[in-house]
Scaffold this active site. Structure first.
Site, PDB file in Angstrom:
ATOM      1  N   CYS A 147      55.370  -4.720 -26.571  1.00 55.65           N
ATOM      2  CA  CYS A 147      54.410  -3.637 -26.808  1.00 55.65           C
ATOM      3  C   CYS A 147      54.842  -2.748 -27.967  1.00 55.65           C
ATOM      4  CB  CYS A 147      54.234  -2.818 -25.540  1.00 55.65           C
ATOM      5  SG  CYS A 147      55.799  -2.326 -24.829  1.00 55.65           S
TER       6      CYS A 147
ATOM      7  N   GLU B 131      51.517   2.524 -19.111  1.00 58.62           N
ATOM      8  CA  GLU B 131      52.261   2.134 -20.320  1.00 58.62           C
ATOM      9  C   GLU B 131      51.425   1.062 -20.994  1.00 58.62           C
ATOM     10  OE1 GLU B 131      55.090   3.571 -21.194  1.00 58.62           O
ATOM     11  OE2 GLU B 131      55.310   4.711 -19.342  1.00 58.62           O
TER      12      GLU B 131
ATOM     13  N   GLU C 193      45.983  -4.648 -31.703  1.00 57.98           N
ATOM     14  CA  GLU C 193      47.227  -5.256 -31.238  1.00 57.98           C
ATOM     15  C   GLU C 193      47.035  -6.771 -31.128  1.00 57.98           C
ATOM     16  OE1 GLU C 193      48.388  -4.713 -27.086  1.00 57.98           O
ATOM     17  OE2 GLU C 193      50.382  -4.155 -27.784  1.00 57.98           O
TER      18      GLU C 193
HETATM   19  P1  NDP Z   1      46.877  -7.067 -19.214  1.00 55.58           P
HETATM   20  O1  NDP Z   1      46.413  -5.678 -19.393  1.00 55.58           O
HETATM   21  O2  NDP Z   1      45.897  -8.156 -19.385  1.00 55.58           O
HETATM   22  O3  NDP Z   1      47.504  -7.277 -17.747  1.00 55.58           O
HETATM   23  C1  NDP Z   1      48.553  -6.508 -17.248  1.00 55.58           C
HETATM   24  C2  NDP Z   1      48.525  -6.578 -15.738  1.00 55.58           C
HETATM   25  O4  NDP Z   1      47.320  -5.982 -15.267  1.00 55.58           O
HETATM   26  C3  NDP Z   1      48.523  -8.008 -15.205  1.00 55.58           C
HETATM   27  O5  NDP Z   1      49.243  -8.057 -14.000  1.00 55.58           O
HETATM   28  C4  NDP Z   1      47.043  -8.236 -14.963  1.00 55.58           C
HETATM   29  O6  NDP Z   1      46.771  -9.247 -14.041  1.00 55.58           O
HETATM   30  C5  NDP Z   1      46.611  -6.894 -14.447  1.00 55.58           C
HETATM   31  N1  NDP Z   1      45.179  -6.645 -14.562  1.00 55.58           N
HETATM   32  C6  NDP Z   1      44.274  -7.230 -15.390  1.00 55.58           C
HETATM   33  N2  NDP Z   1      43.040  -6.724 -15.157  1.00 55.58           N
HETATM   34  C7  NDP Z   1      43.171  -5.812 -14.166  1.00 55.58           C
HETATM   35  C8  NDP Z   1      42.258  -4.941 -13.491  1.00 55.58           C
HETATM   36  N3  NDP Z   1      40.949  -4.909 -13.798  1.00 55.58           N
HETATM   37  N4  NDP Z   1      42.735  -4.130 -12.529  1.00 55.58           N
HETATM   38  C9  NDP Z   1      44.048  -4.125 -12.219  1.00 55.58           C
HETATM   39  N5  NDP Z   1      44.961  -4.940 -12.814  1.00 55.58           N
HETATM   40  C10 NDP Z   1      44.525  -5.760 -13.778  1.00 55.58           C
HETATM   41  O7  NDP Z   1      48.101  -7.235 -20.157  1.00 55.58           O
HETATM   42  P2  NDP Z   1      48.928  -8.537 -20.451  1.00 55.58           P
HETATM   43  O8  NDP Z   1      49.472  -9.082 -19.172  1.00 55.58           O
HETATM   44  O9  NDP Z   1      48.117  -9.423 -21.323  1.00 55.58           O
HETATM   45  O10 NDP Z   1      50.169  -7.910 -21.253  1.00 55.58           O
HETATM   46  C11 NDP Z   1      50.090  -7.558 -22.576  1.00 55.58           C
HETATM   47  C12 NDP Z   1      49.776  -6.096 -22.771  1.00 55.58           C
HETATM   48  O11 NDP Z   1      50.740  -5.292 -22.107  1.00 55.58           O
HETATM   49  C13 NDP Z   1      49.855  -5.697 -24.214  1.00 55.58           C
HETATM   50  O12 NDP Z   1      48.749  -4.910 -24.560  1.00 55.58           O
HETATM   51  C14 NDP Z   1      51.124  -4.878 -24.307  1.00 55.58           C
HETATM   52  O13 NDP Z   1      51.132  -3.953 -25.335  1.00 55.58           O
HETATM   53  C15 NDP Z   1      51.160  -4.245 -22.970  1.00 55.58           C
HETATM   54  N6  NDP Z   1      52.532  -3.836 -22.647  1.00 55.58           N
HETATM   55  C16 NDP Z   1      52.862  -2.510 -22.733  1.00 55.58           C
HETATM   56  C17 NDP Z   1      54.158  -2.081 -22.507  1.00 55.58           C
HETATM   57  C18 NDP Z   1      54.516  -0.621 -22.573  1.00 55.58           C
HETATM   58  O14 NDP Z   1      55.579  -0.256 -22.063  1.00 55.58           O
HETATM   59  N7  NDP Z   1      53.718   0.230 -23.161  1.00 55.58           N
HETATM   60  C19 NDP Z   1      55.225  -3.029 -22.187  1.00 55.58           C
HETATM   61  C20 NDP Z   1      54.769  -4.389 -22.089  1.00 55.58           C
HETATM   62  C21 NDP Z   1      53.461  -4.765 -22.335  1.00 55.58           C
HETATM   63  P3  NDP Z   1      46.727 -10.787 -14.438  1.00 55.58           P
HETATM   64  O15 NDP Z   1      47.117 -10.917 -15.854  1.00 55.58           O
HETATM   65  O16 NDP Z   1      47.666 -11.368 -13.499  1.00 55.58           O
HETATM   66  O17 NDP Z   1      45.316 -11.233 -14.200  1.00 55.58           O
END
Ligand code: NDP
Length: 490
Positions: free
Chosen positions: A283, A249, A384
């Site tokens: 999102c 997602e 975004e």
């Molecule tokens: P990120 O993609 O930065 O992070 C999401 C999660 O992935 C966090 O737990 C993060 O860890 C983890 N992560 C980061 N890098 C890696 C990797 N290389 N491998 C595995 N896991 C990893 O998103 P944000 O937390 O900044 O959230 C915002 C984003 O989420 C926006 O783009 C938004 O649109 C999207 N979103 C989408 C939704 C949907 O339903 N489509 C709903 C809500 C949000 P950590 O941050 O702890 O380092």
């Protein structure tokens, strides 16, 4: 100060490297918690515990009634701790208490919804030659890796944990490094339900280490991720080693299309709600507002008049309508995009700055912002921003509205406002997005799938579709007369 531990194999643990991470209140920059920082070996321990629980434990073989019982207990305990969970979510994420309260209630409802699906009939039979019985059964996938972002720390976790457990899987879950507080409370609740040890494991820490290890691990059979599109791409690559099933997602840049015949005040109201709820850190935010040329000036005037009155402040203050951004990094990112928009030649219609003063200086607050005079190719229109920044675009007719609406790489959500029902249906059917609204915005229901088109994702959350993500499909062909095939003569 809260001390947050990880939950692995039915035990609360510090990280094996003894690392700690400070968790910040985004409204004032104060440290509210010390979280254990996990590493690769903690993930390996969690995966091993989950494998043991799935491969040799009782969990996948429980009756529907027994398994549903755990989810119903979790729902009841979330309800009991509603106010505490909402207050902690506000403290950690910054969102107004009112929003956090909705998230907690939705989280309980999501557990109840999936508990209700567990005893429903699953599987099919097929009519095949007389001596055979063909059937399809659904089975849990195994060990599921669940990775969530910071914008709905509790709710996004439950959107994954509830269906994953309902399907009979074991899980290794990672909250965002920024917002682990309610995640730890949720795991306290799961422990109190009496879940067999190893079924639900939580490892805290950074995405590049903990998240990446979950994605690459050959002990994990499926990965369900919510987050940014670029991270989703990295996870796809990391997950390819053992061909994990993936469900992603991802981000959005969703169009909110407003025709001149729409109910004017209602359309303005939902346009504000679409972009500034959650300080734009949603999102599916209606971050591109497409307005029919003939009403553009009046619409922007009324929108900015109301945007300037939004009460921005700490989420714990009951007067607050919009909270801070989640972190210094997110604040810097949003301010950078505001500068990019100006440099690209767009005009600021409202906001456009960081809020300062006694109540704001130590937090991450940005004024509700909107750009006008944009061009479709601008970065602020295509990318975004994930903050309280709307971009206005204008169109002359239906064809242009649809073309502009679909002109980004994303396809998560979209809305149309008009009193012409036939036009509403024509336009919404042409919007290439999985979550759409007519004359409203943002409503989401556990019963309906949450699904992105294009680069907004793969697979679905919620609804029966969300449960299917966590199930395998097996056909069984049963030889009823037990006779040989007769294929070879010898
Ligand atoms: P990120 O993609 O930065 O992070 C999401 C999660 O992935 C966090 O737990 C993060 O860890 C983890 N992560 C980061 N890098 C890696 C990797 N290389 N491998 C595995 N896991 C990893 O998103 P944000 O937390 O900044 O959230 C915002 C984003 O989420 C926006 O783009 C938004 O649109 C999207 N979103 C989408 C939704 C949907 O339903 N489509 C709903 C809500 C949000 P950590 O941050 O702890 O380092």
């Amino acid at each position: 100060m809260l001390e947050l531990s990880m939950y692995i194999d039915g035990e609360w643990r510090q990280g094996s490297g003894n690392g700690k991470r400070e968790i910040i209140n985004p409204a004032n920059g104060e440290v509210i918690a010390q979280a254990a920082e996990g590493n690769v070996s903690d993930v390996r321990a969690a995966v091993q515990a989950a494998r043991e629980a799935f491969d040799r434990g009782p969990w996948p073989g429980l009756s529907a009634e027994e398994r549903a019982g755990y989810l119903l207990k979790a729902a009841a305990k979330i309800d009991e701790r509603h106010d505490e969970l909402a207050a902690l979510e506000t403290l950690d994420n910054g969102k107004p208490l009112r929003e956090a309260g909705y998230d907690v209630s939705d989280a309980a409802a999501c557990f109840r919804y999936y508990a209700g699906l567990i005893p429903a009939p699953h599987g099919e039979t097929y009519t095949v030659p007389d001596n055979m019985q063909a059937m399809v059964i659904r089975e849990p996938i195994g060990v599921c890796g669940l990775i969530v972002p910071w914008n709905y720390p509790l709710l996004m976790s439950v959107w994954k944990i509830a269906p994953a457990l309902a399907a009979g899987n074991a899980i290794v879950y990672k909250p965002s490094e920024l917002t682990p507080v309610t995640a730890t409370k949720l795991f306290e609740i799961l422990e109190e339900t009496g879940l067999p040890k190893g079924v639900a494991n939580m490892v805290m820490g950074a995405g590049e280490t903990v998240g990446n290890e979950i994605a690459v691990s050959h002990g994990v059979d499926m990965i369900s991720f919510t987050g940014g599109t670029d991270t989703g791409r990295r996870i796809m690559k990391a997950a390819s080693g053992n061909m994990k099933k993936i469900s992603l997602e991802l981000g959005g840049k969703s169009p909110n299309i407003i025709f001149a015949d729409a109910d004017f005040e209602s359309a303005v109201d939902y346009a504000l709600f679409g972009i500034y709820a959650g300080a734009g850190q949603i999102c599916s935010a209606g971050s591109r507002i497409l307005v029919e040329e003939s009403i553009k000036d009046a619409f922007v005037a009324r929108f900015t008049e109301r945007a300037n009155k939004i009460r921005v402040g700490a989420g714990g203050d009951p007067e607050t309508e919009m909270g801070p951004l989640v972190s210094q990094e997110q604040l810097d990112k949003v301010l950078r995009y505001i500068e990019i928009g100006k440099a690209e030649g767009a005009e600021i219609a409202c906001g456009g700055f960081r809020l300062t003063g006694r109540d704001y200086d130590n937090g991450f607050f940005v004024a509700p912002t909107a750009f006008i005079d944009t061009e479709p190719g601008m970065r602020i229109v295509q990318e975004e921003i994930f903050g309280p920044v709307a971009v206005f675009q204008t169109f002359r007719d239906e064809t242009e509205a649809v073309r502009l609406a679909n002109e980004t790489k994303y396809g998560l959500a979209g809305a149309v406002f008009t009193k012409d029902a036939a036009r509403a249906m024509r336009v919404i059917k042409k919007v290439r997005a999985g979550i759409t609204w007519v004359n409203t915005y943002h409503g989401t229901y556990n019963e309906a799938p949450w699904h992105g088109y294009k680069q907004s994702g793969i697979g679905s959350s919620l609804g029966t579709y969300g449960l299917d993500e966590f199930l395998e499909t097996k056909q069984i062909n049963f030889n009823l007369d037990g006779g040989p095939s007769g294929w070879f003569s010898g």
